[in-house]
Design a protein around this motif. Sequence first.
Motif, short mmCIF file in Angstrom:
data_model
loop_
_atom_site.label_atom_id
_atom_site.label_comp_id
_atom_site.label_asym_id
_atom_site.label_seq_id
_atom_site.Cartn_x
_atom_site.Cartn_y
_atom_site.Cartn_z
N ARG A 109 53.48 72.54 60.97
CA ARG A 109 53.88 71.49 61.92
C ARG A 109 53.39 70.11 61.51
NH1 ARG A 109 50.01 74.78 64.72
NH2 ARG A 109 48.07 73.68 65.22
N PHE A 110 53.06 69.94 60.23
CA PHE A 110 52.46 68.68 59.78
C PHE A 110 53.32 68.03 58.71
CE2 PHE A 110 49.14 71.72 60.95
CZ PHE A 110 48.58 71.06 62.05
N SER A 111 54.02 66.99 59.09
CA SER A 111 54.90 66.31 58.13
C SER A 111 54.12 65.44 57.16
CB SER A 111 55.94 65.46 58.87
OG SER A 111 55.30 64.51 59.71
N ARG A 112 52.88 65.12 57.50
CA ARG A 112 52.00 64.37 56.60
C ARG A 112 50.72 65.15 56.37
NH1 ARG A 112 50.05 59.01 57.87
NH2 ARG A 112 49.30 60.05 59.76
N PHE A 113 50.18 65.06 55.18
CA PHE A 113 48.91 65.72 54.88
C PHE A 113 47.81 65.20 55.81
CE2 PHE A 113 45.27 66.98 52.22
CZ PHE A 113 45.68 68.23 51.78
N ALA A 114 47.86 63.90 56.10
CA ALA A 114 46.86 63.30 56.97
C ALA A 114 46.87 63.89 58.37
CB ALA A 114 47.07 61.78 57.03
N ASP A 115 48.03 64.35 58.84
CA ASP A 115 48.12 64.93 60.18
C ASP A 115 47.37 66.26 60.24
OD1 ASP A 115 49.69 62.77 60.91
OD2 ASP A 115 51.58 63.84 60.53
#
Length: 491
Positions: free
Chosen positions: A120-126
């Motif tokens: 559910r994380f479109s960015r690694f930072a999320d």
Amino acid sequence: MQQADLILTNATIVDGSGADRYVADIAIAGERIAAIGSFPDATAPRLDVSGLVVAPGFIDSHTHDDGYLLAHPDMTPKVSQGITTVVTGNCGVSLAPLDPSIADRIPQPLDLLGPPELFRFSRFADWIAELRATPAAVNVIPLVGHTTLRVATMDDTQRPATEPEIAAMQVMMEEALQAGAFGMSTGTFYPPAAHAPTAEIMAVGAPMRTHGGLYATHLRDETDQIVPAMQEALDIGRELDCLVVLSHHKLAGQANHGRSAETLALIDRAATLQPVCLDCHPYPATSTMLRLDRVRIARRTMITWSKGYPEAKGRDFADLMAELGLDEQALLEKLTPAGAIYFLMDEKDVRRIMAHPSAMVGSDGLPFDPHPHPRQWGTFTNVLRTLVREQSVLTLEEAVHKMTGLAARNYGVAERGLLQPGYYADLVLFDPEQVGDRATFDVPVQASQGIQGVWVNGQRVWADGAAGTARPGQVLVPTRRASATAAASAA
């Protein structure tokens, strides 16, 4: 000495450096080791650990715990064997970055990281942000997976990436490194990345030349063509000017048994020119998605899970063929998607690889498998039982060094991996005469014995044979190196 929260008295200290053990007290204050010595007048609470070993918490150099950290933050399979830090995102597969809209149709082997709802994380930072907001019991060293980047950016992974697709992956790589990724992993052994040429991997990893990072790789081939595959990995490391970590180094199939003498000699020669190391586990069997090329070179194949035929869990592939009257291809089609354990390595190779000076210990467990490989629950305690106590392949000091100080140095983790005043209090307490794994291939979900206590950042996460409620794990921050070559030269 400053005020301590706890003093472990009369500890046999194996400090992670490879140096000889000694007896002393260890004072813990907050997250840190306050002092090591003798403190008879200190008023802090004391725990007498006479006859027990205190070592740095073990670092699992190769895991697929990306999603398990969120779904099962107690991390019982790991803390029960003394692990306090896990390296995630290996073999080219990381939980992020991936558009959640495709989570229900991700290809193997990404599905080995857990159920669709975890993607559910479109960015690694999320993903990093969620780990920090809801920490687990252990620390995390995150890598970003090249295969995940391919799946995120390409409509067809059965070909090389185009220049626009490479550019998109570079943007994601840059973002991941800025968010805290320690580097990149690849898994060109697997279908979604098998068509990626060397030049693509070099291009995708190019941001590491600016930000620093390491390159961990599940080689294209661990059978007949292992040497060219190793040479490709070394080429990539030189191009990116970074440390190369050869993942779960092995020689697969009877035709390649004994070749570890050749591959380790290659690593030794390469190490004179560039930074390179490896991780491995102590078992003669590996585990991954079900593939016929592995079935055909394994002396035995055990099914760990199957969506097509769930009753196959824990059964041998050969027995299922006979029982169902199917040939290899037909049974594969019936079981797929599925996972398997393959008995295809030689124990002499395993011991030789484990004993190599640059070898770290990595479990490579698949935590969501219904019938997992026992390495998920027993890798580190198996090393202490078999290779140290029973076979004398390693001394206790050598084994602990591989599990702690060596891994911390290779991954560029500051103030961990050694027992020193001022370092973080990641500790494992164990009985050297009793410590050992209980997990077996037939009954793999079993906690180890002889692990008396585990502390992460000064908080106890394992005691009296059970996981605690503390969740003190941190997402660790890499110590960036301007140049791997410069670092190697300075060493």
